[in-house]
Design a protein around this motif. Structure first.
Motif, PDB file in Angstrom:
ATOM      1  N   GLU A   1      -5.861   6.721  -8.371  1.00  0.00           N
ATOM      2  CA  GLU A   1      -6.601   7.281  -7.245  1.00  0.00           C
ATOM      3  C   GLU A   1      -6.632   6.298  -6.073  1.00  0.00           C
ATOM      4  O   GLU A   1      -6.430   6.679  -4.904  1.00  0.00           O
ATOM      5  CB  GLU A   1      -8.032   7.640  -7.664  1.00  0.00           C
ATOM      6  N   VAL A   2      -6.858   5.039  -6.401  1.00  0.00           N
ATOM      7  CA  VAL A   2      -6.887   4.012  -5.357  1.00  0.00           C
ATOM      8  C   VAL A   2      -5.494   3.821  -4.769  1.00  0.00           C
ATOM      9  O   VAL A   2      -5.320   3.678  -3.555  1.00  0.00           O
ATOM     10  CB  VAL A   2      -7.426   2.689  -5.927  1.00  0.00           C
ATOM     11  N   ALA A   3      -4.482   3.838  -5.645  1.00  0.00           N
ATOM     12  CA  ALA A   3      -3.103   3.665  -5.194  1.00  0.00           C
ATOM     13  C   ALA A   3      -2.696   4.801  -4.266  1.00  0.00           C
ATOM     14  O   ALA A   3      -2.028   4.580  -3.239  1.00  0.00           O
ATOM     15  CB  ALA A   3      -2.159   3.590  -6.391  1.00  0.00           C
ATOM     16  N   ALA A   4      -3.084   6.024  -4.604  1.00  0.00           N
ATOM     17  CA  ALA A   4      -2.723   7.171  -3.773  1.00  0.00           C
ATOM     18  C   ALA A   4      -3.364   7.063  -2.398  1.00  0.00           C
ATOM     19  O   ALA A   4      -2.733   7.361  -1.374  1.00  0.00           O
ATOM     20  CB  ALA A   4      -3.145   8.467  -4.466  1.00  0.00           C
ATOM     21  N   GLU A   5      -4.624   6.622  -2.349  1.00  0.00           N
ATOM     22  CA  GLU A   5      -5.297   6.479  -1.069  1.00  0.00           C
ATOM     23  C   GLU A   5      -4.700   5.334  -0.246  1.00  0.00           C
ATOM     24  O   GLU A   5      -4.508   5.456   0.977  1.00  0.00           O
ATOM     25  CB  GLU A   5      -6.795   6.235  -1.284  1.00  0.00           C
ATOM     26  N   ALA A   6      -4.374   4.236  -0.923  1.00  0.00           N
ATOM     27  CA  ALA A   6      -3.763   3.106  -0.211  1.00  0.00           C
ATOM     28  C   ALA A   6      -2.398   3.500   0.343  1.00  0.00           C
ATOM     29  O   ALA A   6      -2.056   3.180   1.491  1.00  0.00           O
ATOM     30  CB  ALA A   6      -3.628   1.909  -1.154  1.00  0.00           C
ATOM     31  N   ALA A   7      -1.610   4.204  -0.468  1.00  0.00           N
ATOM     32  CA  ALA A   7      -0.294   4.644  -0.014  1.00  0.00           C
ATOM     33  C   ALA A   7      -0.422   5.607   1.164  1.00  0.00           C
ATOM     34  O   ALA A   7       0.364   5.558   2.110  1.00  0.00           O
ATOM     35  CB  ALA A   7       0.461   5.307  -1.164  1.00  0.00           C
ATOM     36  N   ARG A   8      -1.427   6.474   1.120  1.00  0.00           N
ATOM     37  CA  ARG A   8      -1.629   7.424   2.213  1.00  0.00           C
ATOM     38  C   ARG A   8      -1.974   6.694   3.509  1.00  0.00           C
ATOM     39  O   ARG A   8      -1.451   7.010   4.585  1.00  0.00           O
ATOM     40  CB  ARG A   8      -2.740   8.415   1.846  1.00  0.00           C
ATOM     41  N   GLN A   9      -2.848   5.701   3.416  1.00  0.00           N
ATOM     42  CA  GLN A   9      -3.243   4.960   4.610  1.00  0.00           C
ATOM     43  C   GLN A   9      -2.087   4.141   5.173  1.00  0.00           C
ATOM     44  O   GLN A   9      -1.910   4.041   6.389  1.00  0.00           O
ATOM     45  CB  GLN A   9      -4.432   4.053   4.288  1.00  0.00           C
ATOM     46  N   ILE A  10      -1.301   3.543   4.287  1.00  0.00           N
ATOM     47  CA  ILE A  10      -0.132   2.781   4.741  1.00  0.00           C
ATOM     48  C   ILE A  10       0.852   3.687   5.451  1.00  0.00           C
ATOM     49  O   ILE A  10       1.432   3.328   6.484  1.00  0.00           O
ATOM     50  CB  ILE A  10       0.540   2.076   3.546  1.00  0.00           C
ATOM     51  N   SER A  11       1.037   4.888   4.911  1.00  0.00           N
ATOM     52  CA  SER A  11       2.050   5.803   5.429  1.00  0.00           C
ATOM     53  C   SER A  11       1.647   6.458   6.739  1.00  0.00           C
ATOM     54  O   SER A  11       2.492   7.099   7.388  1.00  0.00           O
ATOM     55  CB  SER A  11       2.350   6.900   4.387  1.00  0.00           C
ATOM     56  N   ARG A  12       0.394   6.294   7.166  1.00  0.00           N
ATOM     57  CA  ARG A  12      -0.013   6.866   8.445  1.00  0.00           C
ATOM     58  C   ARG A  12       0.704   6.195   9.621  1.00  0.00           C
ATOM     59  O   ARG A  12       0.943   6.828  10.639  1.00  0.00           O
ATOM     60  CB  ARG A  12      -1.533   6.730   8.622  1.00  0.00           C
ATOM     61  N   ASP A  13       1.034   4.921   9.447  1.00  0.00           N
ATOM     62  CA  ASP A  13       1.744   4.178  10.493  1.00  0.00           C
ATOM     63  C   ASP A  13       3.212   4.065  10.087  1.00  0.00           C
ATOM     64  O   ASP A  13       3.518   3.363   9.116  1.00  0.00           O
ATOM     65  CB  ASP A  13       1.126   2.788  10.658  1.00  0.00           C
TER      66      ASP A  13
END
Length: 235
Positions: free
Chosen positions: A115-127
């Motif tokens: 769950e944490v990994a998915a959120e971190a990946a999502r935030q990274i991928s915004r930029d």
């Protein structure tokens, strides 16, 4: 040498600048190869002027060969890295969800909860730039925009080789007529260069110095023996 600071107070040396390896390799190669060349020519029983000519010719040819070779090598490596980075950029544009899932899986493999990994990946991928940087660093081992400079590598190699190669020639330029003064200068240079390299590695200075001295002495001994066996009379 540039460093990267951390909030904990320690710093790392820059290991991606592209100058240290060619400089070290160039200096070592210049010392070993040119002293071995001089030893082989001197072993043939030629006049000191011929030894000087051989040493200067070896310096010039070796320095240009090292500089050009290093430039082409690093340039080719950088071109390949840019091409692969462009592939990764297109994948991020065309298949963002697949790349997002891929990044999530890699974070999970590092021990992050899904769950944490998915959120971190999502935030990274915004930029897009940050996403490309993370994917390229993780998959290719390179940092976009921080690739080694071919010019810096080539010039470093050229200058370092020249410095190393000129050392064993100096005694002859100052009037020496025997090999032993050049051997002493080369031995000091080899030991000093090896000890200097140890300052940026984990090796003890004396071990690195003696190791480089042993390699250089072995190369010079073999070429001197070859020169002595052939001699000018056989030419």
């Amino acid at each position: 040498m540039s460093t990267t600071a951390h909030t904990s107070g320690h710093e790392h040396r820059d290991v991606t600048g592209g100058w240290l390896r060619p400089a070290v390799f160039g200096a070592m190669d210049g010392l070993v190869s040119n002293f071995a060349l001089i030893a082989g020519v001197a072993g043939g029983g030629v006049k000191p002027s011929v030894v000087v000519l051989a040493g200067l010719a070896g310096l010039a040819s070796g320095a240009f060969s090292m500089g050009v070779g290093e430039y082409v090598s690093v340039a080719s490596q950088a071109d390949l890295a840019r091409a692969e980075i462009e592939v990764e950029r297109r994948e991020l544009d065309r298949h963002p969800q697949a790349e997002l899932a891929e990044l999530t899986d890699r974070l999970v493999a590092l021990g992050v909860e899904r769950e944490v990994a998915a959120e971190a990946a999502r935030q990274i991928s915004r930029d897009p730039r940050q996403a490309l940087r993370v994917h390229a660093r993780d998959e290719l081992g390179v940092e976009p925009g921080r690739l080694p400079s071919p010019l810096l590598a080539g010039v470093s190699s050229f200058l370092a080789f020249s410095v190393g190669a000129v050392l064993p020639v100096i005694p002859y330029l100052l009037g020496a007529s025997a090999l032993w003064p050049a051997a002493l200068v080369a031995a000091a240079g080899l030991f000093g260069a090896g000890a200097l390299v140890a300052q940026v590695t984990a090796r003890p200075w004396w071990f690195s110095g003696l190791r480089q001295l042993a390699f250089g002495a072995a190369a010079a001994a073999v070429t001197y023996l070859v020169g002595s066996l052939i001699g000018v009379a056989a030419l």
